[in-house]
Design a protein around this motif. Structure first.
Motif, short mmCIF file in Angstrom:
data_model
loop_
_atom_site.label_atom_id
_atom_site.label_comp_id
_atom_site.label_asym_id
_atom_site.label_seq_id
_atom_site.Cartn_x
_atom_site.Cartn_y
_atom_site.Cartn_z
N GLN A 89 0.85 -1.21 0.00
CA GLN A 89 0.00 0.00 0.00
C GLN A 89 0.87 1.24 0.00
OE1 GLN A 89 -3.77 0.38 2.04
NE2 GLN A 89 -3.35 -1.57 3.04
N VAL A 90 1.97 1.19 0.76
CA VAL A 90 2.91 2.32 0.79
C VAL A 90 3.56 2.49 -0.59
CG1 VAL A 90 5.12 3.11 1.75
CG2 VAL A 90 3.36 2.17 3.26
N VAL A 91 4.05 1.39 -1.14
CA VAL A 91 4.79 1.46 -2.40
C VAL A 91 3.88 1.86 -3.56
CG1 VAL A 91 6.21 0.10 -4.00
CG2 VAL A 91 6.61 -0.07 -1.54
N SER A 92 2.59 1.59 -3.44
CA SER A 92 1.64 2.01 -4.49
C SER A 92 1.67 3.52 -4.71
CB SER A 92 0.21 1.60 -4.11
OG SER A 92 0.07 0.21 -4.10
N ASN A 93 2.15 4.27 -3.70
CA ASN A 93 2.25 5.73 -3.84
C ASN A 93 3.52 6.16 -4.57
OD1 ASN A 93 -0.07 6.64 -2.10
ND2 ASN A 93 1.04 5.32 -0.68
N TYR A 94 4.46 5.25 -4.70
CA TYR A 94 5.76 5.63 -5.26
C TYR A 94 5.98 5.13 -6.69
CZ TYR A 94 6.95 5.94 -0.24
OH TYR A 94 6.97 6.22 1.09
N ALA A 95 5.29 4.04 -7.05
CA ALA A 95 5.63 3.36 -8.31
C ALA A 95 4.39 3.13 -9.15
CB ALA A 95 6.31 2.02 -8.01
N ALA A 111 -0.42 -9.45 -1.51
CA ALA A 111 -0.01 -8.13 -2.01
C ALA A 111 -1.06 -7.58 -2.96
CB ALA A 111 1.34 -8.25 -2.72
N ILE A 112 -1.53 -8.42 -3.85
CA ILE A 112 -2.48 -7.97 -4.87
C ILE A 112 -3.78 -7.46 -4.24
CG2 ILE A 112 -3.99 -8.90 -6.70
CD1 ILE A 112 -1.40 -10.55 -7.49
N ARG A 113 -4.19 -8.10 -3.15
CA ARG A 113 -5.43 -7.66 -2.50
C ARG A 113 -5.32 -6.24 -1.96
NH1 ARG A 113 -9.40 -11.11 -1.24
NH2 ARG A 113 -9.84 -10.18 0.78
N LYS A 114 -4.11 -5.79 -1.66
CA LYS A 114 -3.95 -4.47 -1.04
C LYS A 114 -3.36 -3.41 -1.98
CE LYS A 114 -5.42 -5.70 3.01
NZ LYS A 114 -6.66 -5.13 3.55
N ALA A 115 -2.67 -3.83 -3.04
CA ALA A 115 -1.96 -2.85 -3.87
C ALA A 115 -2.94 -2.06 -4.73
CB ALA A 115 -0.96 -3.57 -4.76
N ARG A 116 -2.58 -0.82 -5.05
CA ARG A 116 -3.41 -0.01 -5.96
C ARG A 116 -2.78 0.08 -7.35
NH1 ARG A 116 -2.98 2.94 -1.50
NH2 ARG A 116 -1.85 4.57 -2.59
N ILE A 117 -1.73 -0.69 -7.57
CA ILE A 117 -1.06 -0.76 -8.87
C ILE A 117 -0.85 -2.25 -9.21
CG2 ILE A 117 0.06 1.51 -8.65
CD1 ILE A 117 2.59 0.13 -7.71
N PRO A 118 -0.58 -2.56 -10.48
CA PRO A 118 -0.40 -3.99 -10.81
C PRO A 118 0.79 -4.61 -10.06
CG PRO A 118 -0.56 -2.65 -12.81
CD PRO A 118 -0.46 -1.70 -11.67
N VAL A 119 0.62 -5.86 -9.65
CA VAL A 119 1.68 -6.60 -8.96
C VAL A 119 2.01 -7.83 -9.80
CG1 VAL A 119 2.30 -7.92 -6.88
CG2 VAL A 119 0.88 -5.87 -6.67
N ILE A 120 3.30 -8.08 -9.96
CA ILE A 120 3.75 -9.30 -10.64
C ILE A 120 4.41 -10.19 -9.59
CG2 ILE A 120 5.25 -10.27 -12.41
CD1 ILE A 120 5.25 -7.49 -13.77
#
Ligand code: NCD
Length: 360
Positions: A89-95, A111-120
């Motif tokens: 969630q933090v890193v979604s603000n940076y990348a 990770a995917i459940r919480k991220a606001r950007i695509p996760v691989i």
């Protein structure tokens, strides 16, 4: 917006489109040199890795993008007890996109459940490693020109080796594929992988003998015995030299058999094999970079066109169930909602949405 937990999150047409993009990148690298200008990839590596992380980073640089990295959890907030969900969630603000590797099964889905950007998923415990499979697929395609009708042997640590789990998932969708699983009894393919094959009536042979199987193979996929995932060091010592592919054994293989290995190798392929034209494992490394470039392009493009987040599995939690896999992120981190998927072919049977282990 799409994320990738395992290779089955991509259908066969999408896989072919990634292969076609990778081949176009190989032929015309200049066309792609600015494709990701202004975009940032965050590599979050909670488990040691050099090559997969560097492959992602090289891929992003060759697309003209930037990279920010967490390479050592010991020096990050993870060492203070931060969860995967909070970190992403933090890193979604940076990348703009995340590549994550983690030692626990199911950490990619967490990770995917919480991220606001695509996760691989760049590897989660012993569960899955879809971008290694992309490297494997491009290598097979460039060597054989097809996937249909191949006999594919997988040899070594089929229990803890996540690369083979993902590769079976990918290849099982092509026609006339035959698998040969070569391992000691203690390191055989987990049930969640063979169950999928059984349900589709796909043929596979199980053997402990590399010598007896090698002559029938189009592809021989060697793997490392995964020392770090053994509970007992003595058990590792007993099994570590189970298979060593040397020139004597390779002489039993077909002249057009391709030998793959995700690397790093320990001793399961003798160095003398490297000069044989059938050895493809260093080509595989380069193919992995091209396929990661193709995947980053696809996911960033989809996120730009449809920023809405889609969860891969709807959270129709079966109340009261718990994941019984002690290596699953659900069993380790607190505050994670347990989510289960009902097996569509076996009503009443549920699997953990994170690690795919069957529930009690
Ligand atoms: C593999 C992995 O990490 O699972 N390696 C890799 O991605 N380069 C295989 C292994 O570690 O044996």
């Amino acid at each position: 917006m799409k994320s990738i937990v395992d290779i089955t999150d991509l259908n066969v047409d999408e896989l072919q489109a990634l292969i076609d993009t990778a081949l176009d990148i190989i032929a015309h690298p200049e066309k792609y040199a600015h494709a990701c200008e202004g975009k940032k990839l965050a590599t979050l590596f909670f488990e040691p890795s050099t090559r997969t992380r560097m492959s992602f980073e090289a891929a992003m640089y060759e697309l003209g993008g930037h990279v920010i990295s967490m390479t050592d959890p010991a020096t990050s907030s993870v060492s203070k007890g931060e969860t995967v969900g909070d970190t992403v969630q933090v890193v979604s603000n940076y990348a703009d996109i995340i590549a994550q590797r983690h030692p626990k099964d199911g950490a990619a889905y967490a990770a995917i459940r919480k991220a606001r950007i695509p996760v691989i998923n760049a590897g989660d415990g012993m569960h899955a490693h879809p971008t290694q499979t992309l490297a494997d697929l491009l290598t097979i395609y460039r060597e054989k020109g097809r996937f249909n009708g191949l006999t594919v042997g997988m040899c070594g640590d089929l229990k803890y080796g996540r690369t083979v789990h993902s590769l079976v998932g990918a290849l099982s969708r092509y026609s006339d594929i035959r698998f040969v699983f070569i391992s000691p009894e203690e390191l055989k393919m987990p049930a969640y992988v063979t169950d999928t094959l059984d349900r589709q009536n796909l043929p596979y042979e199980v053997t402990t003998s590399l010598e007896s199987a090698i002559g029938s193979l189009d592809i021989l996929y060697m793997t490392r015995i995964q020392k770090e995932r053994f509970d007992s060091p003595a058990e590792y010592e007993r099994l570590k030299n189970s298979y060593i592919l040397d020139m004597a054994k390779l002489s039993l293989a077909r002249p057009d058999c391709s030998v793959l290995h995700p690397l790093p190798r320990v001793n399961e392929i003798a160095v003398e094999v490297d000069d044989d034209p059938r050895a493809c494992y260093f080509k595989q490394v380069l193919n992995g970079k091209y396929m990661r470039m193709a995947l980053i392009l696809k996911l960033l493009d989809e996120a730009a066109r449809d920023p809405k987040k889609t969860l891969l599995h709807s959270p129709e939690a079966a109340k009261g169930l718990r994941c019984r896999n002690p290596r699953c992120i659900c069993s380790i981190e607190t505050g994670i909602e347990h989510v289960f998927i009902e097996d569509d072919r076996q009503p009443g049977h549920f699997r953990c949405a994170y690690c795919e282990a069957e529930t009690e």
